[in-house]
Design a protein around this motif. Structure first.
Motif: not given
Length: 199
Positions: A87-97
């Protein structure tokens, strides 16, 4: 001390993913896309559409091989705050494949559909971690080649991927965005390197 890593995206990440997409496009695509197009795809209305699309992609992918990963960073000082794990994760990027759908794609080819890092968190290795996690998963799936389409003028992405062993494969396409915008296809071999034989 900050904890960083990559994990599978959750439906609750969809808003953060869409927000990062919009911020990254505004920051990195200003010189790559026509202004009117960029304004349209990063408008508040578009952001809402992206949130719904990412929520669906995460929670109801077309196949088990369609995946969205997120890079996270969170403060571990004093331990995580109350709440469910992550719950404390800060999402700072993403990728999709996903499996590659290009007509000339050989069996065992996958496609990196997107990889974006929040402009406020670049330079911290999140893009490299996302790329490495993507390759690890695809190797488990038996993929041998990974392709992606990038804007020909996107020197930053081409340099980043080039440093990881990607190269143009000779294919290109032109998108009609009110004016022609050219993309090129990059590829890389993701098979495990063969070890030297024991003497």
């Amino acid at each position: 001390m900050a904890d960083v890593g990559v994990r599978p995206a959750r439906r609750t990440d969809a808003a953060a993913v869409a927000d990062i997409q919009v911020r990254a496009w505004r920051a990195f695509y200003r010189d790559l896309l026509p202004g009117a197009v960029l304004d349209e795809v990063t408008s508040p209305a578009a952001r809402d559409v992206w949130r719904e699309r990412w929520a669906e992609s995460i929670s109801a992918p077309p196949s088990p091989r369609h995946r969205v990963l997120v890079a996270v960073a969170g403060s571990s000082a004093g331990g995580p705050p109350p709440g469910p794990p992550g719950a404390f994760d800060l999402v700072v990027g993403f990728a999709a494949h996903a499996p590659a759908e290009d007509a000339d794609a050989a069996p065992g080819t996958a496609e990196l559909l997107t990889l974006l890092v929040d402009p406020a968190h670049t330079g911290a290795g999140h893009g490299s971690r996302l790329l490495a996690a993507t390759v690890d998963l695809l190797r488990e799936d038996g993929a041998e080649t990974l392709i992606t389409w990038v804007f020909e003028a996107d020197e930053a992405m081409r340099t980043f991927l080039g440093s990881a062993g990607w190269a143009p494969d000779g294919s290109s396409r032109t998108l009609d965005m009110g004016e022609p915008v050219r993309q090129i296809r990059l590829h890389t071999d993701i098979r495990e390197p063969r070890g030297r034989a024991e003497p």
